[in-house]
Design a protein around this motif. Sequence first.
Motif, PDB file in Angstrom:
ATOM      1  N   PRO A 177       0.269   9.592   1.024  1.00 18.63           N
ATOM      2  CA  PRO A 177      -0.999   9.922   0.387  1.00 18.63           C
ATOM      3  C   PRO A 177      -0.891  10.621  -0.967  1.00 18.63           C
ATOM      4  CG  PRO A 177      -0.808  10.997   2.524  1.00 18.63           C
ATOM      5  CD  PRO A 177       0.456  10.268   2.281  1.00 18.63           C
ATOM      6  N   LEU A 178       0.184  11.354  -1.199  1.00 24.67           N
ATOM      7  CA  LEU A 178       0.280  12.091  -2.447  1.00 24.67           C
ATOM      8  C   LEU A 178       1.736  12.208  -2.869  1.00 24.67           C
ATOM      9  CD1 LEU A 178      -1.175  13.726  -4.645  1.00 24.67           C
ATOM     10  CD2 LEU A 178      -0.846  15.748  -3.216  1.00 24.67           C
ATOM     11  N   ILE A 234      11.643  -5.142  -1.999  1.00 29.02           N
ATOM     12  CA  ILE A 234      10.234  -4.805  -1.872  1.00 29.02           C
ATOM     13  C   ILE A 234       9.437  -5.506  -2.967  1.00 29.02           C
ATOM     14  CG2 ILE A 234       8.550  -2.940  -2.057  1.00 29.02           C
ATOM     15  CD1 ILE A 234      10.542  -1.088  -0.873  1.00 29.02           C
ATOM     16  N   ARG A 235       8.306  -6.043  -2.603  1.00 27.39           N
ATOM     17  CA  ARG A 235       7.391  -6.630  -3.585  1.00 27.39           C
ATOM     18  C   ARG A 235       6.356  -5.573  -3.916  1.00 27.39           C
ATOM     19  NH1 ARG A 235       2.380  -9.168  -3.905  1.00 27.39           N
ATOM     20  NH2 ARG A 235       2.324 -10.865  -5.407  1.00 27.39           N
ATOM     21  N   TYR A 236       6.312  -5.145  -5.176  1.00 30.46           N
ATOM     22  CA  TYR A 236       5.332  -4.162  -5.627  1.00 30.46           C
ATOM     23  C   TYR A 236       4.088  -4.877  -6.121  1.00 30.46           C
ATOM     24  CZ  TYR A 236       8.753  -0.501  -5.189  1.00 30.46           C
ATOM     25  OH  TYR A 236       9.665   0.385  -4.666  1.00 30.46           O
ATOM     26  N   ALA A 237       2.948  -4.302  -5.824  1.00 32.74           N
ATOM     27  CA  ALA A 237       1.680  -4.899  -6.231  1.00 32.74           C
ATOM     28  C   ALA A 237       0.684  -3.791  -6.505  1.00 32.74           C
ATOM     29  CB  ALA A 237       1.154  -5.811  -5.123  1.00 32.74           C
ATOM     30  N   THR A 238      -0.340  -4.123  -7.255  1.00 35.81           N
ATOM     31  CA  THR A 238      -1.455  -3.204  -7.420  1.00 35.81           C
ATOM     32  C   THR A 238      -2.463  -3.521  -6.321  1.00 35.81           C
ATOM     33  OG1 THR A 238      -2.686  -4.679  -8.866  1.00 35.81           O
ATOM     34  CG2 THR A 238      -1.113  -3.178  -9.922  1.00 35.81           C
ATOM     35  N   PRO A 239      -3.357  -2.594  -6.005  1.00 34.85           N
ATOM     36  CA  PRO A 239      -4.342  -2.875  -4.956  1.00 34.85           C
ATOM     37  C   PRO A 239      -5.201  -4.093  -5.269  1.00 34.85           C
ATOM     38  CG  PRO A 239      -4.288  -0.553  -5.418  1.00 34.85           C
ATOM     39  CD  PRO A 239      -3.432  -1.223  -6.463  1.00 34.85           C
ATOM     40  N   ASP A 240      -5.483  -4.349  -6.543  1.00 38.05           N
ATOM     41  CA  ASP A 240      -6.277  -5.528  -6.887  1.00 38.05           C
ATOM     42  C   ASP A 240      -5.560  -6.789  -6.433  1.00 38.05           C
ATOM     43  OD1 ASP A 240      -8.305  -4.022  -8.056  1.00 38.05           O
ATOM     44  OD2 ASP A 240      -7.224  -3.939  -9.952  1.00 38.05           O
ATOM     45  N   GLN A 241      -4.232  -6.819  -6.596  1.00 41.18           N
ATOM     46  CA  GLN A 241      -3.453  -7.943  -6.085  1.00 41.18           C
ATOM     47  C   GLN A 241      -3.457  -7.919  -4.560  1.00 41.18           C
ATOM     48  OE1 GLN A 241       0.207  -6.896  -8.043  1.00 41.18           O
ATOM     49  NE2 GLN A 241       0.084  -8.688  -9.370  1.00 41.18           N
ATOM     50  N   THR A 273      -6.400   8.576   3.058  1.00 42.62           N
ATOM     51  CA  THR A 273      -5.802   7.569   2.179  1.00 42.62           C
ATOM     52  C   THR A 273      -6.039   6.173   2.706  1.00 42.62           C
ATOM     53  OG1 THR A 273      -4.111   9.133   1.450  1.00 42.62           O
ATOM     54  CG2 THR A 273      -3.608   6.786   1.178  1.00 42.62           C
ATOM     55  N   GLN A 274      -5.861   5.989   4.004  1.00 39.94           N
ATOM     56  CA  GLN A 274      -6.101   4.677   4.615  1.00 39.94           C
ATOM     57  C   GLN A 274      -7.562   4.275   4.448  1.00 39.94           C
ATOM     58  OE1 GLN A 274      -4.520   3.691   8.638  1.00 39.94           O
ATOM     59  NE2 GLN A 274      -6.669   3.341   9.135  1.00 39.94           N
ATOM     60  N   ASN A 275      -8.478   5.200   4.705  1.00 43.85           N
ATOM     61  CA  ASN A 275      -9.910   4.901   4.551  1.00 43.85           C
ATOM     62  C   ASN A 275     -10.246   4.528   3.111  1.00 43.85           C
ATOM     63  OD1 ASN A 275     -10.351   5.363   7.258  1.00 43.85           O
ATOM     64  ND2 ASN A 275     -11.004   7.481   6.963  1.00 43.85           N
ATOM     65  N   PHE A 276      -9.706   5.285   2.145  1.00 43.95           N
ATOM     66  CA  PHE A 276      -9.944   4.986   0.732  1.00 43.95           C
ATOM     67  C   PHE A 276      -9.430   3.588   0.392  1.00 43.95           C
ATOM     68  CE2 PHE A 276      -8.157   4.735  -3.553  1.00 43.95           C
ATOM     69  CZ  PHE A 276      -9.268   5.023  -4.332  1.00 43.95           C
ATOM     70  N   LEU A 277      -8.214   3.284   0.821  1.00 46.98           N
ATOM     71  CA  LEU A 277      -7.607   1.988   0.517  1.00 46.98           C
ATOM     72  C   LEU A 277      -8.440   0.843   1.096  1.00 46.98           C
ATOM     73  CD1 LEU A 277      -5.110   0.699  -0.830  1.00 46.98           C
ATOM     74  CD2 LEU A 277      -3.948   0.889   1.371  1.00 46.98           C
ATOM     75  N   PHE A 278      -8.844   0.952   2.356  1.00 48.31           N
ATOM     76  CA  PHE A 278      -9.609  -0.110   3.007  1.00 48.31           C
ATOM     77  C   PHE A 278     -10.999  -0.269   2.399  1.00 48.31           C
ATOM     78  CE2 PHE A 278      -7.186   0.245   7.325  1.00 48.31           C
ATOM     79  CZ  PHE A 278      -6.050  -0.245   6.713  1.00 48.31           C
ATOM     80  N   GLN A 279     -11.645   0.844   2.026  1.00 41.92           N
ATOM     81  CA  GLN A 279     -12.989   0.761   1.455  1.00 41.92           C
ATOM     82  C   GLN A 279     -12.958   0.243   0.021  1.00 41.92           C
ATOM     83  OE1 GLN A 279     -14.669   4.661   1.949  1.00 41.92           O
ATOM     84  NE2 GLN A 279     -14.915   4.419   4.153  1.00 41.92           N
ATOM     85  N   ARG A 280     -12.006   0.707  -0.745  1.00 43.14           N
ATOM     86  CA  ARG A 280     -11.941   0.327  -2.162  1.00 43.14           C
ATOM     87  C   ARG A 280     -11.374  -1.074  -2.355  1.00 43.14           C
ATOM     88  NH1 ARG A 280     -10.936   3.582  -7.173  1.00 43.14           N
ATOM     89  NH2 ARG A 280     -11.453   2.033  -8.737  1.00 43.14           N
TER      90      ARG A 280
END
Length: 185
Positions: free
Chosen positions: A67-68, A138-145, A42-49
């Motif tokens: 992760p799930l 908590i501040r919620y955000a999408t990965p794009d943000q 999950t960490q690898n996916f997040l950092f790469q994407r």
Amino acid sequence: MFNTDMTRRGLVLGAAALALGACNNGIGSNGAAQIDARVEATQNFLFQRYPGTQDLASRASGVLYMPLITEAGFGIGGSYGRGALRIQGVTVDYYSATKGTIGFQIGAQQYAHALFFMTPEALEEFRRSSGWAASGEIRYATPDQGASIGKETTELDPVIALVFGQQGLIAGATLGGVKYTRIIP
């Protein structure tokens, strides 16, 4: 006589439990090794994407990777998942996330999320508690943000939650909360 309200409620709760159980969420699995493997992926996916999240993680005092998370609801809903808290890239504790919801909702989905603890105080409060409930702090955000979250944002928000990798469909308007509890896998 037969109470139809109790029967409907039982049916809804049973269906939600069955839906959660049917989704392979690793419950009763190989414990820590499986959680660690999922957290690493999950960490690898997040950092790469979303490359900006790597900088965010480097500035965080700690990151909780879930992760799930499997969520299902039909009027009454819930979700469950397990993950790990990492400090400077090393797993220090394991946690479960449990969520209950009530309201107009129908469907099921799976997703991942990460909580970035941006201050030592926020991380300490999380680790010290017997069960930490996510709240309006908590501040919620999408990965794009997350790719563009700047220094001024992280100085103002002690905890930032990124939700990503959603699959499935759930719709509605609900009230609910998430509780994180330390576990021994």
